[in-house]
Design a protein around this motif. Structure first.
Motif, PDB file in Angstrom:
ATOM      1  N   MET A 282       0.834  -1.204   0.000  1.00 58.57           N
ATOM      2  CA  MET A 282       0.000   0.000   0.000  1.00 58.57           C
ATOM      3  C   MET A 282       0.866   1.250   0.000  1.00 58.57           C
ATOM      4  SD  MET A 282      -3.183  -0.893   2.544  1.00 58.57           S
ATOM      5  CE  MET A 282      -4.358  -2.198   2.151  1.00 58.57           C
ATOM      6  N   PHE A 283       1.939   1.233   0.791  1.00 55.61           N
ATOM      7  CA  PHE A 283       2.849   2.380   0.813  1.00 55.61           C
ATOM      8  C   PHE A 283       3.443   2.614  -0.576  1.00 55.61           C
ATOM      9  CE2 PHE A 283       3.922   1.501   5.566  1.00 55.61           C
ATOM     10  CZ  PHE A 283       2.731   2.088   5.940  1.00 55.61           C
ATOM     11  N   ASP A 284       3.818   1.532  -1.258  1.00 58.24           N
ATOM     12  CA  ASP A 284       4.361   1.648  -2.616  1.00 58.24           C
ATOM     13  C   ASP A 284       3.339   2.261  -3.559  1.00 58.24           C
ATOM     14  OD1 ASP A 284       6.834   0.609  -1.990  1.00 58.24           O
ATOM     15  OD2 ASP A 284       6.327  -1.440  -2.595  1.00 58.24           O
ATOM     16  N   ALA A 285       2.088   1.821  -3.422  1.00 54.74           N
ATOM     17  CA  ALA A 285       1.031   2.316  -4.300  1.00 54.74           C
ATOM     18  C   ALA A 285       0.752   3.798  -4.064  1.00 54.74           C
ATOM     19  CB  ALA A 285      -0.235   1.498  -4.100  1.00 54.74           C
ATOM     20  N   LEU A 286       0.800   4.219  -2.820  1.00 51.90           N
ATOM     21  CA  LEU A 286       0.500   5.612  -2.477  1.00 51.90           C
ATOM     22  C   LEU A 286       1.670   6.533  -2.777  1.00 51.90           C
ATOM     23  CD1 LEU A 286      -1.294   5.006   0.944  1.00 51.90           C
ATOM     24  CD2 LEU A 286      -2.372   5.688  -1.208  1.00 51.90           C
ATOM     25  N   GLY A 287       2.888   5.997  -2.684  1.00 49.95           N
ATOM     26  CA  GLY A 287       4.076   6.830  -2.877  1.00 49.95           C
ATOM     27  C   GLY A 287       4.643   7.290  -1.544  1.00 49.95           C
ATOM     28  N   ASN A 288       5.934   7.550  -1.517  1.00 52.31           N
ATOM     29  CA  ASN A 288       6.614   7.882  -0.263  1.00 52.31           C
ATOM     30  C   ASN A 288       6.190   9.212   0.341  1.00 52.31           C
ATOM     31  OD1 ASN A 288       8.155   5.508  -0.248  1.00 52.31           O
ATOM     32  ND2 ASN A 288       9.731   6.420  -1.557  1.00 52.31           N
ATOM     33  N   ASP A 289       5.666  10.135  -0.482  1.00 57.18           N
ATOM     34  CA  ASP A 289       5.334  11.467   0.020  1.00 57.18           C
ATOM     35  C   ASP A 289       3.883  11.593   0.473  1.00 57.18           C
ATOM     36  OD1 ASP A 289       7.924  12.334  -0.524  1.00 57.18           O
ATOM     37  OD2 ASP A 289       7.414  12.906  -2.581  1.00 57.18           O
ATOM     38  N   ASP A 290       3.094  10.556   0.280  1.00 52.06           N
ATOM     39  CA  ASP A 290       1.693  10.631   0.692  1.00 52.06           C
ATOM     40  C   ASP A 290       1.607  10.694   2.220  1.00 52.06           C
ATOM     41  OD1 ASP A 290      -1.040   9.426   1.525  1.00 52.06           O
ATOM     42  OD2 ASP A 290      -1.263   9.747  -0.633  1.00 52.06           O
ATOM     43  N   PRO A 291       0.802  11.609   2.771  1.00 51.12           N
ATOM     44  CA  PRO A 291       0.679  11.717   4.236  1.00 51.12           C
ATOM     45  C   PRO A 291       0.290  10.402   4.903  1.00 51.12           C
ATOM     46  CG  PRO A 291      -0.333  13.612   3.175  1.00 51.12           C
ATOM     47  CD  PRO A 291       0.022  12.647   2.079  1.00 51.12           C
ATOM     48  N   ALA A 292      -0.550   9.614   4.238  1.00 43.72           N
ATOM     49  CA  ALA A 292      -0.962   8.323   4.808  1.00 43.72           C
ATOM     50  C   ALA A 292       0.229   7.372   4.892  1.00 43.72           C
ATOM     51  CB  ALA A 292      -2.078   7.706   3.973  1.00 43.72           C
ATOM     52  N   THR A 293       1.130   7.429   3.907  1.00 44.38           N
ATOM     53  CA  THR A 293       2.336   6.607   3.933  1.00 44.38           C
ATOM     54  C   THR A 293       3.264   7.053   5.058  1.00 44.38           C
ATOM     55  OG1 THR A 293       2.250   6.175   1.554  1.00 44.38           O
ATOM     56  CG2 THR A 293       4.370   5.897   2.638  1.00 44.38           C
ATOM     57  N   LEU A 294       3.481   8.348   5.157  1.00 42.58           N
ATOM     58  CA  LEU A 294       4.384   8.882   6.179  1.00 42.58           C
ATOM     59  C   LEU A 294       3.900   8.533   7.582  1.00 42.58           C
ATOM     60  CD1 LEU A 294       5.017  12.414   4.603  1.00 42.58           C
ATOM     61  CD2 LEU A 294       6.601  10.472   4.652  1.00 42.58           C
ATOM     62  N   ASP A 295       2.608   8.726   7.821  1.00 42.82           N
ATOM     63  CA  ASP A 295       2.041   8.411   9.134  1.00 42.82           C
ATOM     64  C   ASP A 295       2.054   6.907   9.378  1.00 42.82           C
ATOM     65  OD1 ASP A 295       0.518   9.236  11.581  1.00 42.82           O
ATOM     66  OD2 ASP A 295      -1.001   7.944  10.660  1.00 42.82           O
ATOM     67  N   GLY A 296       1.710   6.127   8.343  1.00 42.97           N
ATOM     68  CA  GLY A 296       1.682   4.675   8.484  1.00 42.97           C
ATOM     69  C   GLY A 296       3.056   4.094   8.768  1.00 42.97           C
ATOM     70  N   ARG A 297       4.074   4.605   8.082  1.00 38.98           N
ATOM     71  CA  ARG A 297       5.445   4.114   8.324  1.00 38.98           C
ATOM     72  C   ARG A 297       5.889   4.437   9.751  1.00 38.98           C
ATOM     73  NH1 ARG A 297       8.072   2.065   4.083  1.00 38.98           N
ATOM     74  NH2 ARG A 297       7.510   2.695   1.946  1.00 38.98           N
ATOM     75  N   GLN A 298       5.519   5.616  10.234  1.00 39.62           N
ATOM     76  CA  GLN A 298       5.884   5.989  11.599  1.00 39.62           C
ATOM     77  C   GLN A 298       5.221   5.054  12.611  1.00 39.62           C
ATOM     78  OE1 GLN A 298       4.610   9.908  12.840  1.00 39.62           O
ATOM     79  NE2 GLN A 298       6.292  10.085  14.288  1.00 39.62           N
ATOM     80  N   GLN A 299       3.938   4.772  12.399  1.00 37.72           N
ATOM     81  CA  GLN A 299       3.230   3.868  13.317  1.00 37.72           C
ATOM     82  C   GLN A 299       3.789   2.450  13.225  1.00 37.72           C
ATOM     83  OE1 GLN A 299      -1.111   4.212  13.731  1.00 37.72           O
ATOM     84  NE2 GLN A 299      -1.034   5.921  12.279  1.00 37.72           N
ATOM     85  N   LEU A 300       4.134   2.017  12.021  1.00 33.00           N
ATOM     86  CA  LEU A 300       4.707   0.681  11.853  1.00 33.00           C
ATOM     87  C   LEU A 300       6.035   0.564  12.598  1.00 33.00           C
ATOM     88  CD1 LEU A 300       4.649  -2.113  10.518  1.00 33.00           C
ATOM     89  CD2 LEU A 300       5.752  -1.097   8.516  1.00 33.00           C
ATOM     90  N   SER A 301       6.866   1.601  12.507  1.00 39.08           N
ATOM     91  CA  SER A 301       8.149   1.582  13.216  1.00 39.08           C
ATOM     92  C   SER A 301       7.951   1.500  14.715  1.00 39.08           C
ATOM     93  CB  SER A 301       8.950   2.849  12.868  1.00 39.08           C
ATOM     94  OG  SER A 301       9.307   2.863  11.509  1.00 39.08           O
ATOM     95  N   LEU A 302       6.967   2.230  15.231  1.00 39.28           N
ATOM     96  CA  LEU A 302       6.693   2.193  16.665  1.00 39.28           C
ATOM     97  C   LEU A 302       6.274   0.795  17.106  1.00 39.28           C
ATOM     98  CD1 LEU A 302       4.753   5.565  17.107  1.00 39.28           C
ATOM     99  CD2 LEU A 302       7.075   5.033  17.895  1.00 39.28           C
ATOM    100  N   ILE A 303       5.503   0.121  16.266  1.00 44.74           N
ATOM    101  CA  ILE A 303       5.051  -1.237  16.596  1.00 44.74           C
ATOM    102  C   ILE A 303       6.216  -2.223  16.544  1.00 44.74           C
ATOM    103  CG2 ILE A 303       3.626  -3.174  15.809  1.00 44.74           C
ATOM    104  CD1 ILE A 303       1.589  -1.084  14.817  1.00 44.74           C
ATOM    105  N   LEU A 304       6.993  -2.164  15.472  1.00 49.17           N
ATOM    106  CA  LEU A 304       8.058  -3.145  15.270  1.00 49.17           C
ATOM    107  C   LEU A 304       9.211  -2.989  16.254  1.00 49.17           C
ATOM    108  CD1 LEU A 304       8.244  -3.236  11.357  1.00 49.17           C
ATOM    109  CD2 LEU A 304       7.090  -4.841  12.892  1.00 49.17           C
ATOM    110  N   PHE A 305       9.445  -1.759  16.698  1.00 47.62           N
ATOM    111  CA  PHE A 305      10.605  -1.524  17.569  1.00 47.62           C
ATOM    112  C   PHE A 305      10.212  -1.206  19.002  1.00 47.62           C
ATOM    113  CE2 PHE A 305      12.012  -0.459  13.251  1.00 47.62           C
ATOM    114  CZ  PHE A 305      13.072  -1.342  13.137  1.00 47.62           C
ATOM    115  N   SER A 306       8.952  -1.464  19.338  1.00 45.47           N
ATOM    116  CA  SER A 306       8.511  -1.232  20.724  1.00 45.47           C
ATOM    117  C   SER A 306       8.878  -2.419  21.607  1.00 45.47           C
ATOM    118  CB  SER A 306       7.005  -1.009  20.750  1.00 45.47           C
ATOM    119  OG  SER A 306       6.319  -2.160  20.283  1.00 45.47           O
TER     120      SER A 306
END
Length: 306
Positions: A282-306
């Motif tokens: 989904m991030f690839d489809a939306l593109g790296n600059d899409d706000p949904a991608t930026l927010d989603g990647r941040q939340q994913l990092s918090l989950i994976l590295f918590s």
């Protein structure tokens, strides 16, 4: 709705010149007192030079005369390369006011080359204004974002008539066709992309969108049933996964991402890591600059590295 005319998008070829030791002072030193000059040291046998050269040429042509390019074949003019202390190629320098002010050695990504050329323009007091091509691409993207796929696709067509290998325009047209449900046309468009451009970020984004559209279409008709199932059974990850696909296909990207993050947070390895893999798609489809991608990647990092 009338389309604005962007005229010639390919640029003036006179801004690019093959030069030599005899002409270097005039082509580079003198010319750079009025207009920044990019000097590209290359050779016929140099593979990376052949990859880098066309990228520099394309960007310079897009700049509408605000910068010029001089190409020096080190086999024909070794004395200039020696004076510039060029030890390996490709070697690229920016000249402003008769002096080299910036440079790099080796192949570089297009984004860094653009920044390099923009810096040279800005050193002369100029501004790196969007080129006619960049304006056309930007306007087409705005039309698409506003739901006007017909005029957006027409403008992408106009761009491709002048620049058939422009992957941003190919990707934009493909997104328009996909939004109109013309899946076969999108597949053909992607198949016609040259092999060396298949890995381009814009093309990868469309390919991910195409795959998600196919998967989401199957689940879209069951979205209401899936919503009820997820509400009544929050732990049903398969239903939540299918719901995410359906929502994404319907344009609700934020909710789709949220459901996949829910699964990852509670069971990272569920179904062989399917939720994370689909989220990245989904991030690839939306593109790296899409706000949904930026927010989603941040939340994913918090989950994976918590």
């Amino acid at each position: 709705m009338d389309q604005p005319s962007f005229g010639n998008l390919t640029g003036d070829p006179s801004v690019i010149k093959e030069s030599s030791a005899a002409e270097f002072a005039e082509d580079v030193i003198a010319t750079s007192r009025d207009t920044p000059v990019i000097v590209d040291f290359w050779a016929e046998w140099c593979g990376p030079c052949k990859q880098l050269g066309p990228i520099i040429e394309k960007i310079v042509l897009e700049k509408g005369g605000s910068v010029k390019l001089v190409k020096i074949d080190i086999e024909k003019s070794p004395e200039i390369a020696q004076q510039m202390q060029v030890q390996s190629i490709p070697a690229v320098f920016a000249f402003v006011n008769g002096q080299p002010v910036d440079g790099f050695v080796g192949a570089q990504p297009e984004s860094q080359i653009r920044s390099f050329i923009d810096r040279a323009i800005q050193r002369t007091g100029g501004t790196a204004e969007p080129s006619p091509l960049e304006q056309a691409l930007g306007h087409a993207a705005e039309l698409f974002a506003g739901g006007d796929t017909q005029n957006s696709s027409a403008l992408y067509d106009q761009i491709l008539q002048q620049q058939p290998d422009n992957t941003a325009a190919v990707a934009g047209l493909a997104k328009c066709l996909l939004a109109e449900g013309q899946v076969d046309a999108v597949k053909k468009l992607l198949a016609d992309v040259p092999e060396d451009k298949q890995g381009d970020a814009d093309i990868s984004s469309v390919r991910a969108s195409l795959e998600l559209a196919g998967a989401g279409a199957e689940a879209a008709n069951q979205s209401e049933t899936l919503k009820i199932e997820v509400t009544e059974n929050p732990g049903n990850h398969q239903a939540r996964f299918d719901l995410a696909l359906a929502l994404f296909a319907q344009g609700d990207k934020e909710s789709a991402i949220s459901h996949l993050l829910y699964i990852i947070k509670r069971d990272r390895s569920w179904n062989e890591d399917s939720a994370r893999k689909q989220l990245l798609k989904m991030f690839d489809a939306l593109g790296n600059d899409d706000p949904a991608t930026l927010d989603g990647r941040q939340q994913l990092s918090l989950i994976l590295f918590s």
